[in-house]
Motif scaffolding. Structure first.
Motif, PDB file in Angstrom:
ATOM      1  N   PHE A   1       0.839  -1.202   0.000  1.00  0.00           N
ATOM      2  CA  PHE A   1       0.000   0.000   0.000  1.00  0.00           C
ATOM      3  C   PHE A   1       0.874   1.252   0.000  1.00  0.00           C
ATOM      4  N   GLU A   2       1.921   1.224   0.814  1.00  0.00           N
ATOM      5  CA  GLU A   2       2.839   2.370   0.869  1.00  0.00           C
ATOM      6  C   GLU A   2       3.488   2.611  -0.485  1.00  0.00           C
ATOM      7  N   ALA A   3       3.892   1.537  -1.153  1.00  0.00           N
ATOM      8  CA  ALA A   3       4.488   1.676  -2.484  1.00  0.00           C
ATOM      9  C   ALA A   3       3.480   2.276  -3.461  1.00  0.00           C
ATOM     10  N   LEU A   4       2.231   1.818  -3.384  1.00  0.00           N
ATOM     11  CA  LEU A   4       1.182   2.342  -4.268  1.00  0.00           C
ATOM     12  C   LEU A   4       0.970   3.836  -4.047  1.00  0.00           C
ATOM     13  N   VAL A   5       0.785   4.244  -2.791  1.00  0.00           N
ATOM     14  CA  VAL A   5       0.499   5.664  -2.553  1.00  0.00           C
ATOM     15  C   VAL A   5       1.709   6.535  -2.894  1.00  0.00           C
ATOM     16  N   ASN A   6       2.914   6.022  -2.671  1.00  0.00           N
ATOM     17  CA  ASN A   6       4.093   6.804  -3.067  1.00  0.00           C
ATOM     18  C   ASN A   6       4.143   6.971  -4.578  1.00  0.00           C
ATOM     19  N   ARG A   7       3.794   5.925  -5.299  1.00  0.00           N
ATOM     20  CA  ARG A   7       3.800   5.976  -6.767  1.00  0.00           C
ATOM     21  C   ARG A   7       2.674   6.865  -7.293  1.00  0.00           C
ATOM     22  N   GLU A   8       1.479   6.716  -6.720  1.00  0.00           N
ATOM     23  CA  GLU A   8       0.287   7.385  -7.259  1.00  0.00           C
ATOM     24  C   GLU A   8       0.031   8.786  -6.700  1.00  0.00           C
ATOM     25  N   LEU A   9       0.438   9.032  -5.446  1.00  0.00           N
ATOM     26  CA  LEU A   9       0.001  10.263  -4.790  1.00  0.00           C
ATOM     27  C   LEU A   9       1.117  11.210  -4.378  1.00  0.00           C
ATOM     28  N   SER A  10       2.378  10.787  -4.478  1.00  0.00           N
ATOM     29  CA  SER A  10       3.468  11.608  -3.937  1.00  0.00           C
ATOM     30  C   SER A  10       3.588  12.978  -4.603  1.00  0.00           C
ATOM     31  N   GLY A  11       3.054  13.119  -5.790  1.00  0.00           N
ATOM     32  CA  GLY A  11       3.100  14.418  -6.466  1.00  0.00           C
ATOM     33  C   GLY A  11       1.988  15.365  -6.054  1.00  0.00           C
ATOM     34  N   MET A  12       1.072  14.896  -5.219  1.00  0.00           N
ATOM     35  CA  MET A  12      -0.062  15.732  -4.813  1.00  0.00           C
ATOM     36  C   MET A  12       0.343  16.682  -3.690  1.00  0.00           C
ATOM     37  N   GLN A  13      -0.333  17.817  -3.655  1.00  0.00           N
ATOM     38  CA  GLN A  13      -0.055  18.814  -2.625  1.00  0.00           C
ATOM     39  C   GLN A  13      -0.273  18.231  -1.229  1.00  0.00           C
ATOM     40  N   GLY A  14       0.643  18.567  -0.314  1.00  0.00           N
ATOM     41  CA  GLY A  14       0.514  18.162   1.083  1.00  0.00           C
ATOM     42  C   GLY A  14       0.801  16.701   1.359  1.00  0.00           C
ATOM     43  N   PHE A  15       1.347  15.980   0.390  1.00  0.00           N
ATOM     44  CA  PHE A  15       1.538  14.535   0.557  1.00  0.00           C
ATOM     45  C   PHE A  15       2.478  14.217   1.710  1.00  0.00           C
ATOM     46  N   GLN A  16       2.025  13.351   2.588  1.00  0.00           N
ATOM     47  CA  GLN A  16       2.871  12.773   3.636  1.00  0.00           C
ATOM     48  C   GLN A  16       2.223  11.504   4.148  1.00  0.00           C
ATOM     49  N   CYS A  17       3.045  10.561   4.558  1.00  0.00           N
ATOM     50  CA  CYS A  17       2.550   9.281   5.082  1.00  0.00           C
ATOM     51  C   CYS A  17       3.292   8.920   6.347  1.00  0.00           C
ATOM     52  N   LYS A  18       2.616   8.188   7.193  1.00  0.00           N
ATOM     53  CA  LYS A  18       3.271   7.631   8.378  1.00  0.00           C
ATOM     54  C   LYS A  18       2.594   6.324   8.749  1.00  0.00           C
ATOM     55  N   ARG A  19       3.369   5.477   9.404  1.00  0.00           N
ATOM     56  CA  ARG A  19       2.849   4.197   9.879  1.00  0.00           C
ATOM     57  C   ARG A  19       2.655   4.249  11.381  1.00  0.00           C
ATOM     58  N   GLY A  20       1.707   3.442  11.842  1.00  0.00           N
ATOM     59  CA  GLY A  20       1.487   3.323  13.278  1.00  0.00           C
ATOM     60  C   GLY A  20       1.274   1.866  13.648  1.00  0.00           C
ATOM     61  N   ASN A  21       1.579   1.534  14.880  1.00  0.00           N
ATOM     62  CA  ASN A  21       1.436   0.156  15.337  1.00  0.00           C
ATOM     63  C   ASN A  21       0.037  -0.154  15.856  1.00  0.00           C
ATOM     64  N   GLY A  22      -0.773   0.862  16.066  1.00  0.00           N
ATOM     65  CA  GLY A  22      -2.091   0.633  16.637  1.00  0.00           C
ATOM     66  C   GLY A  22      -1.990   0.480  18.139  1.00  0.00           C
TER      67      GLY A  22
END
Length: 196
Positions: A68-89
């Motif tokens: 999923f992370e690879a997908l969003v980096n490929r598809e969305l990283s060019g969008m304004q405000g893009f940032q991602c983080k993981r959490g353990n829950g």
């Protein structure tokens, strides 16, 4: 509002902010880009308790957070405000990933977890909140918005007007397990404001 198509139809025919959210989501292509992960618009906008600054939430199922992370980096990283983080829950919860982007006038938070969307806490919370708002009508929308404008998060605002004690997120999950008649009967007795 069971399927993504149902929620989108609801937004398209809703109030001005809901329609704006609909066009922002449609125009961004986010639903198409994330289609393999069953993106579901959730949160305050579909149930009409958003306030200025509220974001749009998209819930996704991701069996493999790395993919999923690879997908969003490929598809969305060019969008304004893009940032991602993981959490353990939290204890007993599954790991998750959140990604933020901006579309139109809206900040969008994408939440992905290995759990099917219909079992994710945010989905369950939204459904019970929607049921309560259907019972309370305009008075409920007004009361919840009033608390949110004072800085309350959504689940604590609902828990407060219902007199729920303890962890508001867990308490909202608890009452979400009740059937519709049980929930409505209990809410009629415990709501802190007047409604018809």
């Amino acid at each position: 509002m069971i399927t993504t198509a149902d929620v989108m139809a609801h937004l398209a025919s809703g109030n001005e902010r809901q329609q704006d959210a609909y066009y922002a989501l449609q125009g961004s292509g986010l639903l198409q880009r994330l289609a393999a992960h069953q993106p579901y618009p959730a949160g305050t906008v579909p149930i009409d308790i958003d306030i200025p600054g509220s974001d749009l939430d998209l819930l996704c199922e991701a069996a493999d957070l790395g993919a999923f992370e690879a997908l969003v980096n490929r598809e969305l990283s060019g969008m304004q405000g893009f940032q991602c983080k993981r959490g353990n829950g939290r204890a007993g919860q599954h790991p998750y990933m959140t990604c933020c982007v901006e579309v139109g006038n809206w900040p969008v938070e994408i939440f992905a977890q290995r759990v099917p969307v219909i079992r994710q806490n945010a989905y369950v919370h939204m459904l019970v909140e929607w049921e309560l708002l259907q019972l309370w009508g305009a008075a409920g929308h007004h009361e919840i918005r009033k608390l949110k404008l004072k800085g309350w998060k959504t689940e604590p605002a609902f828990a407060s007007v219902l007199g729920l004690q303890g962890n508001s997120y867990e308490e909202m999950l608890r009452i979400a397990a009740w059937n519709r008649d049980e929930l409505r009967s209990w809410a009629r007795l415990n709501t802190s404001f007047q409604f018809e």
